[in-house]
Each structure stands twice: as C-alpha cells, then as structure tokens.
Scaffold this active site. Structure first.
Site, PDB file in Angstrom:
ATOM      1  N   CYS A  32     -33.481  39.684  -8.787  1.00  0.00           N
ATOM      2  CA  CYS A  32     -33.908  41.365  -8.552  1.00  0.00           C
ATOM      3  C   CYS A  32     -34.222  41.798  -7.433  1.00  0.00           C
ATOM      4  O   CYS A  32     -35.332  40.849  -6.534  1.00  0.00           O
ATOM      5  CB  CYS A  32     -35.240  41.225  -9.020  1.00  0.00           C
ATOM      6  SG  CYS A  32     -36.255  42.844  -8.831  1.00  0.00           S
ATOM      7  N   CYS A  35     -37.484  42.567  -5.848  1.00  0.00           N
ATOM      8  CA  CYS A  35     -37.858  41.419  -5.457  1.00  0.00           C
ATOM      9  C   CYS A  35     -38.342  40.575  -4.554  1.00  0.00           C
ATOM     10  O   CYS A  35     -40.154  40.340  -3.975  1.00  0.00           O
ATOM     11  CB  CYS A  35     -38.363  40.548  -6.795  1.00  0.00           C
ATOM     12  SG  CYS A  35     -38.140  40.771  -8.769  1.00  0.00           S
TER      13      CYS A  35
END
Length: 108
Positions: A32, A35
């Site tokens: 991600c 993230c």
C-alpha cells in the site's frame, strides 16, 4: 520504515484493548503506497505525544482476524482505541494536521 510497534492478531488484546492509555492503530499493508506515506506522519505524532498515546501498526495481510473484526476494507485505516473501544477513526492517507485535529482529545 516506521518505529511503531507491530501488533498481531495474538498481541492485539494486550497491546491495544487492555492498554492504559489511548492507542492509535495504523492498519496497513506492505503493498500500500499511501500506507508508506502515512507512516512517518504517525511516527512524528508518536514522538510529539509520547507518554500520552501509543502508536502501533497492524499489517492486515498478516493479521486477518483483527482486520476482519474491525471491518477494515480500505487502508490505510487509522483507529484510536480507548478503554478497549474504538473511539475515533480516519480512513486514507491524510496530512498530519488532519490527525492532530481529528484525534486532539486523545493527544493530551
């Protein structure tokens, strides 16, 4: 990479739900991109509010039980737990100011 403590399905109860202060939980995954961008922001918040709040990370790929229990379908998802309950949430990578405002009551 982040300095935040990694929490697992096994340690979640003790590290988050039974914590004696609010805990900011970053639900994330290796793949991600947003993230990875969020991680240094949460590290900064952890440093600035040390002793008032803990910041931990839960890898949703490695810990599906916790992710499923809290209905994590989009990441990054940042939850604040206080006294064993979800007290606040924020979905998506946001600027530091967003988290400071959204979580102000837990940051002391």
């Amino acid at each position: 990479m982040s300095n935040a403590k990694e929490v697992t399905d096994t340690s979640f109860q003790a590290d988050v739900l039974e914590a004696d202060k609010p805990v900011i939980v970053d639900f994330w995954a290796e793949w991600c991109g947003p993230c990875r961008k969020l991680s240094p922001i949460l590290d900064e918040i952890a440093r600035e509010h040390q002793g008032k709040v803990d910041v931990v990370k839960v890898n949703v790929d490695d810990n599906p039980a916790v992710a499923s229990k809290y209905g994590i379908t989009s990441i990054p998802a940042v939850y604040v737990f206080k006294d064993g309950d979800v007290a606040a949430t924020s979905i998506g990578a946001r600027p530091k100011q967003h988290f400071e405002q959204a979580f102000a009551e837990f940051l002391g």
